[in-house]
Design an enzyme around this catalytic site. Structure first.
Site, mmCIF file in Angstrom:
data_model
loop_
_atom_site.group_PDB
_atom_site.id
_atom_site.type_symbol
_atom_site.label_atom_id
_atom_site.label_comp_id
_atom_site.label_asym_id
_atom_site.label_seq_id
_atom_site.Cartn_x
_atom_site.Cartn_y
_atom_site.Cartn_z
ATOM 1 N N SER C 105 -22.590 84.398 32.863
ATOM 2 C CA SER C 105 -23.538 83.794 33.811
ATOM 3 C C SER C 105 -24.938 83.779 33.229
ATOM 4 O O SER C 105 -25.335 84.675 32.472
ATOM 5 C CB SER C 105 -23.541 84.608 35.111
ATOM 6 O OG SER C 105 -24.660 84.288 35.895
ATOM 7 N N LYS C 218 -19.573 72.086 35.248
ATOM 8 C CA LYS C 218 -18.904 72.899 36.268
ATOM 9 C C LYS C 218 -19.394 72.509 37.664
ATOM 10 O O LYS C 218 -20.608 72.385 37.886
ATOM 11 C CB LYS C 218 -19.213 74.376 35.995
ATOM 12 C CG LYS C 218 -18.661 75.363 37.026
ATOM 13 C CD LYS C 218 -18.797 76.799 36.524
ATOM 14 C CE LYS C 218 -18.255 77.825 37.497
ATOM 15 N NZ LYS C 218 -19.159 78.130 38.592
#
Ligand SMILES: Cc1cc2nc3c(=O)[nH]c(=O)nc-3n(C[C@H](O)[C@H](O)[C@H](O)COP(=O)(O)O)c2cc1C
Ligand SMILES: Cc1cc2nc3c(=O)[nH]c(=O)nc-3n(C[C@H](O)[C@H](O)[C@H](O)COP(=O)(O)O)c2cc1C
Ligand SMILES: Cc1cc2nc3c(=O)[nH]c(=O)nc-3n(C[C@H](O)[C@H](O)[C@H](O)COP(=O)(O)O)c2cc1C
Ligand SMILES: Cc1cc2nc3c(=O)[nH]c(=O)nc-3n(C[C@H](O)[C@H](O)[C@H](O)COP(=O)(O)O)c2cc1C
Lengths: 344, 344, 344, 344
Positions: C105, C218
């Site tokens: 992340s 994404k």
């Protein structure tokens, strides 16, 4: 922090007399249609768009030529003085502050003049009377006070039966000024004052001609009826089952909207109400082709619990939700919301 | 105030002996079909019509040429003396007062003559016997007493198994005169008196020829069987799964009706029963093409709790409901109810 | 013995501070999409193949040219140091041991260098910033440390609202080093550092050109968006609704996957996440055309309860499950899994 | 009086050791397929036929040329000595008395010779071994004892994982003679004795050639696999998901049957098992095209609670149910049951 809107019904149940709360909450007979209304909006699933510019989100919408800052409009509900001493005037203040639209019930306990004085944009809802001229004083008064449109409620040749339990009803509690503030003295005493049971397209024409206001026909669930309204000169049709208070078992408005839009959407505006509670529901309504979505009960509960400020808060919270929803859906405005957003 | 009809089953459970109540309530085996019957009517959603003249609502309907004031007809159920001392006669009084139609079970505990004396319009239900002539005395007696039609129950070559628990059954409690009041003495003692297991279309022809009455075939769920009945000279077919008391797992009648109507609706009348409990269900039945809807259990519960007056009250309440429903649907009569009212 | 994975969420709820557990578990608003994710995988039923040779089962799969021993890849989740002192490094160790892939992340609390040192195969997830160059330092750092691809999260022009109750949130507990370990000092203080709200296909091109790494987009749920990504040079699209944390009411990814594959599956790789919890779900994802399936929350719960060993155990258990599933389905490898396995 | 069959599982739970009962009841993993099996039969609704001659109802059916008096056949289940000291022999006695068919599990605790001595019609189920010849002694012994067919179970290249809780399992309780009574001494000690993981159509041919018995392939859920079996010379395919004990999430057999019948029904016999519990389920199986329906667990529970007499009672009760069902459906035999009986 949760939503203001989420506990609203429960809080209203706490503060309002039982008979008053029940009057607002209940549907006709088994409340089938009332209880299915929100679920029909919730059934839809979305396919959000990505890689779109949503830096500027514009919530403005236009109904009958008037621009609304807030696209959550307020449907007509009777007896607002049952939940707040200033009734419709207090409601109007909240709506005006939020920049939305108010439809004033024919059973208002406040005068059109007092409502208009708040600065709110409003329309007047009417039940056409058995003796047609008997409803004209109300309409002329509304027009004179600045109503921008007339809403003909067409789904009520008779009032749908509600099952009350024991104890008093709202009619036992009702004060003298809770309704009928805009009718001439003595109204209601003659049989011709009753709701007409023989409405037809000709009444739409007659209303338009007589009032010179745009006529919105409320309570239309069928494409063929929408067509008849459009041909009779209606400016808009309003897909509604009266909050589930007329024919119990009427289809959910979310399930009727699309066929009506397909039939008349190019010619007249199409609105919808019934169980609309969140920004997502409003987006769904626009995705299915509605020009505007209305709420009946939630603003009443907000008024009953927190007065004008509650109404403004409710509408403001929904505006914020809608801004976020539109960003996450990749739509910079409601005009960009189409049926392609829905997963089918 | 709630509906008289709503608590009826519970009140009947309170006042009737357990074995008697159970006999009326139960379906065969797992009660699958019994428990699904009403739900199948409830599944339908409506698209009410607006802007129609419903000033005059006419509830009258016609079955086999006879006009009924009340369109809620009463299906044959055995053993009505188990719930009321006067049994079928008391039932007939309530039905006559309401202006409806009674179908008398072949297992009636009251004579056709006594039933006819109430002034009720009635039909006689029959199980054709293994030895055909064995059922003629009953039929001739019915005709002589004024029965307007013969109802051949075709779904019972054998009685569907019911699961009773411990304790007595209705057969343990049954008094001598609870059933078979219209059979000749000694009936039932010969094997030929048993229900026929070899029924065929020829029996429909034979019944019509022998009784000179219109023959209604009850228990038809299939279009092909309906066609065979029509070709054999039936005046009507009655879509029924015997209240869920024969083949458990039989389709809901609400789901079978339309195919039968599509096949024979232009040639013979089509009736339906099974789980019909409200005016909305009756409207649904007519929307799907039925000429008449019958109820089995509710009139029995009304009889068992409040006698003839209860039956009349039940039917009167349904009439009032139906008037409201038709107004809200924009239909001045049942004849104006079509499949277009249903949301699909 | 039950599955290690089965009680994982409950055990995590036990050991993690309430605010931390809630942060990971919760979806946006009503958690509609979060709660429907797994159910959408579970809905599929299989038609196993028999009489196939499954003596050798090969779990290997290839994503963007890299071979994975374990096909359960790990999606990017922020704040892993909230559940384990070593955060992303400990996560990386478990993933490396299992032979799977880690997506780091942008809100990692561990540096890319430390993560890379575990030997894990990893990709770097990024939110492109309003001022585009502001996100470059992170990307260059990732590339330098060995990231094999860049994952552009496209579904977050604004962070979806979550409803927290009373009490502290994770942000009240967050230590200084829990996130942003890979950003330059002072990052976040300028308005240009905020998430871009005007992303477009051009950003995909720019990222590819600037980083010279394959770009994975994404958060794509629609075929038309997938097409736009493919045309902009994306190496893969990742069907995701962000674990139900962005638009609440977004369709389940299991229901979106097939249309995306039909549109771009021949040109780019298609991945999926959201509610994937078992080998059967992964098989379903491959049957619907996915090249890889990712999990977000389960590895975090495994990390929080049993550290790196927990992550490895989770992935190992899934590998064993998958071997059995493939044998029982008659497929010696994931490449032999096709839509024909599903019952439709 | 209720059904003997209805409380059977509960009564078995009461009398059997927990580990034994659990072994028989459980499905693999989450028991998804096990728990959906019966429901898939129950979903079908019927359109009974009326006006047919059902005076003579004939329950006889023919499988592989053998006439069965009772059409409820018994599927192979291992370890019957866990529920009854005489195990498969006691089972055989009950089945023989009822006039049905027994399939003997390869894990039988009784010998084929002892089973045959009861006079029962039986088939032998086999798992083909990794080393093919290793399974021949069992097959030859079966053939010599009078087995009329070989049932090749094709869905078990590996045994599906079951989740047991704490406490002992059946394997802890298993006595020496509970299984493998028909294997030569020392069987199981060599790797070649394990279940083959490379079965193919050639094994069907080989079995037919080697045993000279009709080969039934059990565990087929797909039309394409059924075709491969038919082409390899199978005499029948048996639609089964092993009672939900192999791939969890396998489609319900009731949902697979029709496609298999459509593919090979004209060439080979098609059987089905999985959740069959009532005469109605068997009628449904025949309506969907099955030549025979098998039950696995219920006969075991009957054996465990009431021995041979329980098995006979179970099958006899089902026969009675079936006679009634066929009469009420207007079918004098199973051969007259077609898909037209189902409401779709
Ligand atoms: C208590 C109550 C009174 C209402 N009074 C009126 C009315 O006077 N005129 C009218 O056209 N509709 C009336 N309605 C219907 C509303 O305009 C609206 O169609 C409905 O409330 C929308 O559904 P919602 O409450 O689920 O938002 C009333 C609804 C309620 C709940
Ligand atoms: C207790 C009971 C007895 C019945 N007896 C008869 C009968 O004698 N003859 C007949 O044709 N149908 C008989 N029926 C079936 C009814 O005529 C009717 O088909 C059924 O009750 C309709 O369903 P409902 O009870 O849900 O309205 C009986 C039904 C019940 C519940
Ligand atoms: C607590 C939490 C934090 C997340 N943080 C990120 C993130 O920083 N970047 C990102 O692209 N996705 C993030 N996601 C989304 C995941 O990458 C993934 O799409 C999602 O968790 C998959 O659903 P699952 O949790 O049901 O497996 C986060 C998800 C969770 C639950
Ligand atoms: C405890 C148990 C043991 C079984 N053993 C075998 C076996 O040895 N061989 C076989 O082919 N099937 C075996 N089966 C599967 C059955 O033959 C049959 O497919 C299944 O039980 C049918 O489902 P039902 O139990 O719902 O009727 C077994 C099933 C159970 C429940």
């Amino acid at each position: 922090m949760g939503r203001f809107a989420d506990g609203l019904e429960e809080r209203a149940a706490d503060v309002l007399p039982e008979a008053v709360f029940r009057y607002f909450r209940q549907g006709s007979r088994d409340s089938t249609s009332t209880s299915e209304a929100t679920a029909a909006w919730e059934r839809h699933r979305f396919l959000p768009q990505v890689l779109r510019d949503v830096t500027e989100v514009d919530l403005r919408s236009t109904v009958l030529g008037a621009e609304l800052a807030c696209p959550f409009a307020v449907a007509p509900t009777a007896m607002q003085r049952a939940v707040h001493p200033e009734g419709e005037v207090a409601m109007a203040r909240g709506i005006a502050a939020a920049g939305s639209l108010m439809v004033v019930s024919s059973n208002s306990g406040s005068t059109f003049e007092d409502i208009a004085a708040t600065g709110v944009t409003f329309w007047a809802q009417v039940y056409v009377t058995a003796d047609r001229p008997a409803c004209l004083p109300l309409l002329h008064r509304a027009a004179a006070a600045g109503a921008r449109a007339v809403v003909l409620t067409a789904d009520t040749p008779v009032v749908g039966t509600k099952h009350d339990g024991e104890g008093p009803t709202i009619w036992d509690l009702a004060g003298p000024g809770w309704s009928h503030a805009n009718f001439p003295d003595g109204y209601g005493s003659s049989p011709g004052d009753a709701k007409a049971t023989d409405l037809g397209p000709q009444d739409v024409e007659w209303l338009a001609r007589t009032t010179r206001l745009p006529v919105v026909v409320k309570g239309v669930l069928r494409a063929d009826d929408a067509r008849r309204c459009a041909e009779a000169g209606a400016a808009a049709v309003w897909v509604s089952n009266h909050g589930g208070r007329q024919f119990d078992g009427a289809a959910a408005t979310a399930d009727c909207l699309e066929a009506v839009v397909a039939e008349v959407g190019d010619e007249v505006e199409v609105y919808v109400d019934g169980g609309v509670r969140t920004a997502r529901h409003v987006v769904t309504a626009h995705a299915l082709g509605a020009s505007a979505a209305f709420m009946g009960r939630p603003p009443v509960y907000a008024l009953g619990t927190e007065g004008s400020a509650g109404v403004e808060r409710l509408l403001g919270e929904l505006d914020d939700e809608l801004t976020e929803a539109l960003m996450l859906l990749g739509c910079p405005s409601l005009g960009r919301v189409t049926t392609a957003l829905l997963s089918r």
